[in-house]
Write a protein that holds these residues in place. Structure first.
Motif, PDB file in Angstrom:
ATOM      1  N   THR A  94       0.847  -1.190   0.000  1.00  0.00           N
ATOM      2  CA  THR A  94       0.000   0.000   0.000  1.00  0.00           C
ATOM      3  C   THR A  94       0.882   1.239   0.000  1.00  0.00           C
ATOM      4  O   THR A  94       1.996   1.227   0.523  1.00  0.00           O
ATOM      5  N   TYR A  95       0.373   2.312  -0.590  1.00  0.00           N
ATOM      6  CA  TYR A  95       1.070   3.594  -0.610  1.00  0.00           C
ATOM      7  C   TYR A  95       0.347   4.557   0.325  1.00  0.00           C
ATOM      8  O   TYR A  95      -0.886   4.649   0.311  1.00  0.00           O
ATOM      9  N   TYR A  96       1.117   5.271   1.157  1.00  0.00           N
ATOM     10  CA  TYR A  96       0.566   6.275   2.065  1.00  0.00           C
ATOM     11  C   TYR A  96       1.284   7.606   1.840  1.00  0.00           C
ATOM     12  O   TYR A  96       2.487   7.635   1.590  1.00  0.00           O
ATOM     13  N   TYR A  97       0.543   8.682   1.986  1.00  0.00           N
ATOM     14  CA  TYR A  97       1.108  10.027   1.847  1.00  0.00           C
ATOM     15  C   TYR A  97       0.997  10.736   3.185  1.00  0.00           C
ATOM     16  O   TYR A  97      -0.099  10.930   3.712  1.00  0.00           O
ATOM     17  N   ILE A  98       2.142  11.115   3.758  1.00  0.00           N
ATOM     18  CA  ILE A  98       2.173  11.778   5.063  1.00  0.00           C
ATOM     19  C   ILE A  98       2.571  13.241   4.865  1.00  0.00           C
ATOM     20  O   ILE A  98       3.735  13.548   4.613  1.00  0.00           O
ATOM     21  N   ASP A  99       1.600  14.142   4.974  1.00  0.00           N
ATOM     22  CA  ASP A  99       1.915  15.567   4.900  1.00  0.00           C
ATOM     23  C   ASP A  99       1.746  16.256   6.251  1.00  0.00           C
ATOM     24  O   ASP A  99       2.144  17.403   6.424  1.00  0.00           O
ATOM     25  N   GLN A 100       1.161  15.536   7.226  1.00  0.00           N
ATOM     26  CA  GLN A 100       0.968  16.101   8.555  1.00  0.00           C
ATOM     27  C   GLN A 100       1.310  15.035   9.595  1.00  0.00           C
ATOM     28  O   GLN A 100       0.947  13.867   9.438  1.00  0.00           O
TER      29      GLN A 100
END
Length: 358
Positions: free
Chosen positions: A140-146
């Motif tokens: 799975t791909y996750y995007y962490i901006d916070q």
């Protein structure tokens, strides 16, 4: 950015259970292994090592990934889950940098039972590379901006790993010679003649994954036609022999629009509209990356027209119209490179989640 990475690594260590093995690989100009693969017995030591991570110069992502595979393979557990969690806050600019080569390596490891989940941190990483690696790596791909998103994302990832029911789920769609599958929304596929193979990765207990195809049949006579069959192959964790189930595919050809409307599955129609809208926004985002804003706006306009003409006008479909309009306004306004990077990552990640919806 590095603070987000360190926070995620701390949370990851805290989520591990007794008997789990852990290795820590860092990569910048060099690839180092501060903690080789071992049963995690001293969490405080792991936390101290993680706190000592400092940002370096370049980003040898490929080297770090290959070393991560090497560490997992040292203690490969055929009855367990063997996964690399790749966290990156920058662009791959040292060592292996080709997305195609990296995907080839990841796919090869996937064939041998090692999977990859990716976490993109901040605004300067290559989201197309990380989402592609997760797909090739059956993860799975996750995007962490916070920072506040980190606990939830790691909780979801570990929940998936701890309740894994079916591994290496592979869908094979074999169709009539005159039928062509143009697209599998949200997934890459490989084609061998009239056989199309989609790798879905792993499924957790109780999880439901939807895979939607867009196909083109020839013009046939009215009535029901057998167009092929779909087979799902998978492996139970700890089992060597794969299991399979199959079902015949039939197409009911109608020549009356009113009859088509009566026979239509409204749930599938709605999901088709949602899937196609998100696939269109991904295409538009790719054009924006290339500087072709006019082309992106055209794709969004065509997608909006299709949504407004869709046979099912539900709340979900109206939300997709709003998402198209919002993205159209965003790319029409002047923005800094940082703002564009943030918007692009948000749009691609939201579309990725919708196309991989469960």
């Amino acid at each position: 950015k590095i603070d987000f990475v360190i926070e995620a690594a701390h949370r990851l260590v805290d989520a591990l259970q007794y008997g789990d093995r852990f290795a820590l690989v860092t990569y910048d100009d060099r690839v180092e292994v501060p903690i080789p693969s071992e049963a995690l017995e001293d969490r405080r030591r792991a936390h101290r090592v993680i706190d000592g991570i400092r940002p370096g110069g370049a980003t040898n992502l490929g080297g770090g990934l290959v070393e991560g595979f090497r560490q997992v393979r040292r203690n490969f557990d055929a009855e367990g889950i063997n996964r690399v969690l790749l966290l990156s806050d920058g662009l791959a600019n040292r060592g292996i940098t080709s997305p195609e080569e990296l995907s080839r390596i990841v796919a090869g490891e996937g064939e041998r039972g090692l999977s990859v989940t990716t976490f993109g941190v901040g605004y300067e990483f290559n989201e197309d590379l990380l989402s592609g690696l997760a797909e090739s790596g059956r993860g799975t791909y996750y995007y962490i901006d916070q920072a506040q998103r980190i606990p939830d994302m790691l909780a979801r990832e570990f929940s998936t790993l701890q309740s894994l029911y079916a591994a290496d789920v592979e869908i094979t769609i074999e169709v009539h010679a005159e039928v062509v599958i143009h697209e599998v929304l949200g997934y890459r596929f490989r084609r061998d003649g009239n056989r199309y193979v989609v790798n879905v990765g792993g499924l957790s207990a109780g999880e439901r994954r939807r895979v939607m195809c867009r196909l083109a049949p020839p013009r046939w006579a009215r009535g029901s036609h057998r167009i092929g069959q779909v087979q799902v192959r998978y492996q139970l964790p700890g089992e060597k022999r794969p299991l399979a189930t199959s079902q015949e595919l039939r197409l009911n050809w109608l020549d009356d629009r009113k009859e088509v409307s009566r026979e239509m599955n409204r749930d599938i129609s709605e999901r088709s509209s949602v899937f196609q809208a998100n696939a269109a926004r991904q295409r538009a985002a790719a054009l924006v990356d290339k500087g072709d804003v006019a082309g992106a706006k055209q794709v969004l306009g065509e997608s909006k027209a299709k949504l407004e003409a869709a046979p099912v006008q539900s709340e979900e479909v109206r939300k997709e119209v709003g998402a198209n309009e919002s993205y159209d306004r965003a790319i029409s306004a002047p923005m800094s490179p940082a703002e564009q990077s943030s918007i692009q990552k948000d749009i691609k990640y939201e579309s990725y989640k919708k196309l991989q919806q469960k």
